[in-house]
Design a protein around this motif. Sequence first.
Motif, mmCIF file in Angstrom:
data_model
loop_
_atom_site.group_PDB
_atom_site.id
_atom_site.type_symbol
_atom_site.label_atom_id
_atom_site.label_comp_id
_atom_site.label_asym_id
_atom_site.label_seq_id
_atom_site.Cartn_x
_atom_site.Cartn_y
_atom_site.Cartn_z
ATOM 1 N N SER A 1 61.750 11.628 10.162
ATOM 2 C CA SER A 1 60.925 10.509 9.701
ATOM 3 C C SER A 1 59.439 10.835 9.594
ATOM 4 O O SER A 1 58.639 9.953 9.321
ATOM 5 C CB SER A 1 61.067 9.277 10.628
ATOM 6 O OG SER A 1 62.401 8.973 10.854
ATOM 7 N N GLU B 1 65.779 2.925 13.209
ATOM 8 C CA GLU B 1 65.638 3.932 14.259
ATOM 9 C C GLU B 1 64.182 4.177 14.591
ATOM 10 O O GLU B 1 63.308 4.042 13.743
ATOM 11 C CB GLU B 1 66.249 5.258 13.784
ATOM 12 C CG GLU B 1 67.737 5.338 14.035
ATOM 13 C CD GLU B 1 68.316 6.574 13.397
ATOM 14 O OE1 GLU B 1 67.628 7.620 13.453
ATOM 15 O OE2 GLU B 1 69.432 6.485 12.829
ATOM 16 N N SER B 2 63.948 4.575 15.813
ATOM 17 C CA SER B 2 62.632 5.027 16.274
ATOM 18 C C SER B 2 61.601 3.923 16.393
ATOM 19 O O SER B 2 60.446 4.198 16.692
ATOM 20 C CB SER B 2 62.048 6.116 15.355
ATOM 21 O OG SER B 2 62.987 7.135 15.131
ATOM 22 N N PRO C 1 64.431 4.325 9.318
ATOM 23 C CA PRO C 1 63.680 4.595 10.540
ATOM 24 C C PRO C 1 62.254 4.043 10.420
ATOM 25 O O PRO C 1 61.647 4.098 9.347
ATOM 26 C CB PRO C 1 63.670 6.125 10.622
ATOM 27 C CG PRO C 1 64.929 6.530 9.934
ATOM 28 C CD PRO C 1 65.118 5.542 8.832
ATOM 29 N N SER D 1 61.036 14.994 18.664
ATOM 30 C CA SER D 1 61.778 13.750 18.444
ATOM 31 C C SER D 1 61.318 13.155 17.118
ATOM 32 O O SER D 1 60.356 13.637 16.516
ATOM 33 C CB SER D 1 61.464 12.770 19.589
ATOM 34 O OG SER D 1 61.879 13.306 20.807
#
Lengths: 330, 330, 330, 330
Positions: free
Chosen positions: B73, A72-73, A25, B24
């Motif tokens: 994360s 991700e992200s 991520p 998130s």
Amino acid sequence: MKAAFLPSINSKWEIREIQTPTPSPNQVLIKINASGLCYTDVHITKGELPLPLNFPLILGHEPAGEIVELGESVTTRKKGDRVGVPWVQKTCGRCEWCQRGKRLFCEQQQGTGVTLHGGHAEYMLAYADATVLLPNEISHEQAAPIFCAGYTVYSGLRAANPKPHERIAVVGIGGLGHLGIQYSKAAGFHTIAITHSKDKEELAYKLGADQVVTSGKDLKKNGGADVILVTSNSYKPAIEAFQGLRPEGRWILMGASNEKLIIDPLSLFLNRHQIIGSTQNDPEYLYEALDFVAKGKVKVMTETFSLENISEAYDKVANGEIRFRAVIRN
Amino acid sequence: MKAAFLPSINSKWEIREIQTPTPSPNQVLIKINASGLCYTDVHITKGELPLPLNFPLILGHEPAGEIVELGESVTTRKKGDRVGVPWVQKTCGRCEWCQRGKRLFCEQQQGTGVTLHGGHAEYMLAYADATVLLPNEISHEQAAPIFCAGYTVYSGLRAANPKPHERIAVVGIGGLGHLGIQYSKAAGFHTIAITHSKDKEELAYKLGADQVVTSGKDLKKNGGADVILVTSNSYKPAIEAFQGLRPEGRWILMGASNEKLIIDPLSLFLNRHQIIGSTQNDPEYLYEALDFVAKGKVKVMTETFSLENISEAYDKVANGEIRFRAVIRN
Amino acid sequence: MKAAFLPSINSKWEIREIQTPTPSPNQVLIKINASGLCYTDVHITKGELPLPLNFPLILGHEPAGEIVELGESVTTRKKGDRVGVPWVQKTCGRCEWCQRGKRLFCEQQQGTGVTLHGGHAEYMLAYADATVLLPNEISHEQAAPIFCAGYTVYSGLRAANPKPHERIAVVGIGGLGHLGIQYSKAAGFHTIAITHSKDKEELAYKLGADQVVTSGKDLKKNGGADVILVTSNSYKPAIEAFQGLRPEGRWILMGASNEKLIIDPLSLFLNRHQIIGSTQNDPEYLYEALDFVAKGKVKVMTETFSLENISEAYDKVANGEIRFRAVIRN
Amino acid sequence: MKAAFLPSINSKWEIREIQTPTPSPNQVLIKINASGLCYTDVHITKGELPLPLNFPLILGHEPAGEIVELGESVTTRKKGDRVGVPWVQKTCGRCEWCQRGKRLFCEQQQGTGVTLHGGHAEYMLAYADATVLLPNEISHEQAAPIFCAGYTVYSGLRAANPKPHERIAVVGIGGLGHLGIQYSKAAGFHTIAITHSKDKEELAYKLGADQVVTSGKDLKKNGGADVILVTSNSYKPAIEAFQGLRPEGRWILMGASNEKLIIDPLSLFLNRHQIIGSTQNDPEYLYEALDFVAKGKVKVMTETFSLENISEAYDKVANGEIRFRAVIRN
């Protein structure tokens, strides 16, 4: 993918075939197009820098390439982005310097080609927000060396806080110095190269120098300089150059070796000279350093090698046989 | 959780019970302890600012609290961290200003209490890297107003680039101004309040002012000022204060209203005056602004309200009945 | 000697024959070779400036010539020295600003062509230490306009504190502006002229501009500017030019008219713009302004007149019929 | 009048009776009230400074007194003025640095107590425009040491360009250092003394220090400093103090001895440290240095001697037996 590994301190680099990594991520995967091989890679290989290294390690802190996969992200980068990666990738986010926004002083920083694998490979991971978008007009080969050599020298120029009408001299006309002359000239300053070599004199003029002198003494006779950019790690000529530094002049140190600096305090005091240590810093300066190249005002002189031949490149850099910058091309 | 919602422009705020949100990736959930209610909240409610708002919206851009949950994360924050959140939370990461590290000029910035829900609630989400760690010595109640009011006024002081021995005057002794006097004094400057009111004169001395004058004309008679911090949005007294600005003085505008600034060019020209617009900026300044409070050198004067009574707080702020800063406490 | 006298406010200039004056102690007598006729002379003649004038008065604050006689006690000048004389000749030596070395803010300053006779004559007296030595390479005709027009515009450029890689725009391509473009270019900046006129567009490119735009709006579309040098006294286009001023940009006012400046505070505030008033200042800047001309990097565009025809020159300046700078030659 | 003469290098000072001098044009005669005896007088006596001396010479470059006679053409001073005289009295007026207004760099400067007789006498001549008016609130005895010691240390503080919230450390708590602590504190900075001595620790707190540490290492543990004022000419503790210099910190050298400065380049480079040489400079700084004393915020610690006993004073200064500043009183 293929990558050049340093197995341990003082060992030989080895090309190994490994699995192409997958971005975690907030990371991106970059298909490396060009990766500068800097003398600092030699220092690291020889264990001469007090850095926390993770072996086996892929060196290379001047990487440029294209993003081919997003972790991700990731929201600020997309596939196809052309990017480079500077030295500092991630920091603790908690210390005073992180809180102040001066991440280069974070003691837990993770560095490209140091704690994190670098660019001497076919692919490389990087934290998305640490990557820097390349202007369209700049090639990967021209961009790569800007991420260390160009950034360093331009940060030094900016650290000198040069004013209109000032005169800038450059000591050492090699990997950093040939960029120093060009950046100084691109920024509009009267630019002076200090060199003994006839050969480099000619080169300096080609790079845009307005004047070439042989020493600080000679510089003094010929108008002096308000700023001296010290781009060599051998300090003898740089210290001698103080003789040509005008009152209130600034002497900018952009690298460090094991030599000590031995300074005459009387002249420093009477002339109000300044000695300024300058690492790469401030994203603005990297932005501008890249832009000057994109605009065609600064041109890196490179010698290129394939990844397969990286050991040859390494040896040449280590032996001082690369005149300007070595770049590994995929 | 409970939260105060602005359903749409020009409507009444409503306390609603909603599900506590889940962070998130890269976000944290903050249990809000204190949330400053700034006059800007009134401007936003009345639709007076050209901002892209997402209704229904929780306002509040001076939030302080404790991290209680981490999104995926997140590496730089942990549960239990005491944090505040400044105005700018997230930016595009791609424009020139993002690349230059000056994210406040990004045109796609996501703002706390503007595009993202703010602090007038029991819990709030924020991007982890946008949060700022609070020094141990500062309470949430004291910290909250620093994230807008304190940051603004201290950024203005720093934008003035004040030098040793200079004199700083403050126009407007209210929410910003009472901090301006204290920051100026904490930073060691001869500090002057400009006010007509006898009442505020006394207060100004209590806050640490060295001198109180009634106008720019009076200021001129009494030594002038090198810096004028304009903390009121009504420009009449601030413009009059130019009369007391010394040559090479700087007049710092820290907010904006619908009034135009009408300036005499001759005096500006002859005195080499500078007019400097200053939004909050630079994480260093927020770091220092918080630290001065943590060290006890600056103390925010607050009036506190419970979240249930936020409408009362709003009305008082809107009607100018809060003398300094209103803070919602949970 | 012959000299052009202004008998009183609003009267016609008269050429009179008077005795050549003798230098008092610390003064020198200068044989005038060139004397710039500036629009300020028109303002003075019309009584539009709040200056303490001694009638009948010889105007002319851009004088250049050769020293032909020394008063007693003069040690720093000798016969044959080529010199010019700036605006401020003598000050009280006692006020704070004199003590600080910022004599331009002394309220008792004696000005060339204001309280002291100026250069529109065959000879002129000046305080020796106020005179400025001309570089050998500069002609009197080229030097004269630097003492007001050139000094003003270059001081403004320096007051903007421009940094490497910045972009400088010039509003108004006339007496000051044509020098502004050249100084900006000589100092190495990307230089932009803002003008509607096709005619001036061509001229701007000849003077070295990198770019010509028609307005601030157009400027914004084409990259904006970090510095705007306002060289016209009609503020409309200069105010409009704010639209093209980049964040943290500086708008430099180098002259003043009776118009008020009407400024939008919101944009100033959000963009952290600065408005900087700049008179001529600092001997360094005059030194550098002359040196750029001496080096051939800046060239004043002049229209010359004999002293006998000075009334013609005056009328043309007053009517705006001199495009750049009028110079009286002996 | 009586005056203390140095007959030649390395000889003993002698009190002689000579005729009181008469001011030449542009000079004033000052009845000396107080004259500081600086360690530089010892250096000069021993021939340790490369200065052009006129023997027999009256030393003393910290003179303060009252003007009792005016030479011809003096317009800026009057009888009864209380003045001091700084180091630089007269310069060539023709070199680049004179033209730039930076007379301290003129190679032909005439110095008080060097090429011109100084203040160790009952009367002294000085160029009128070089004298500095004393504020009413300051005594001659307090004023005198400001003209060298105070000016030096305050110029150094200003050369460091300290910003709000910064921390300033002082190495060497003697003649310069005891003023350094006070000036730093008067200007509002968190002030730290670096000293091993218990005795000086107590003194440092009395002078206003916020913190006392024993070394640079100790400083680092206790928050570090952004500025280090080096007021001792023995560099060992000053070099060690680098260990406590924060990133981007400035190390200010305010004097020079025969020792070389031996600097570690790696730390300088990585921390972006600056080494700044600072002589006295800029009339503004002397103005401010005097004003802080006049306001009672800085107090010179003096030991006074009569002119007759100047040899005793000299010996004590030479032997390091004067803890702060020696002043000769008439």
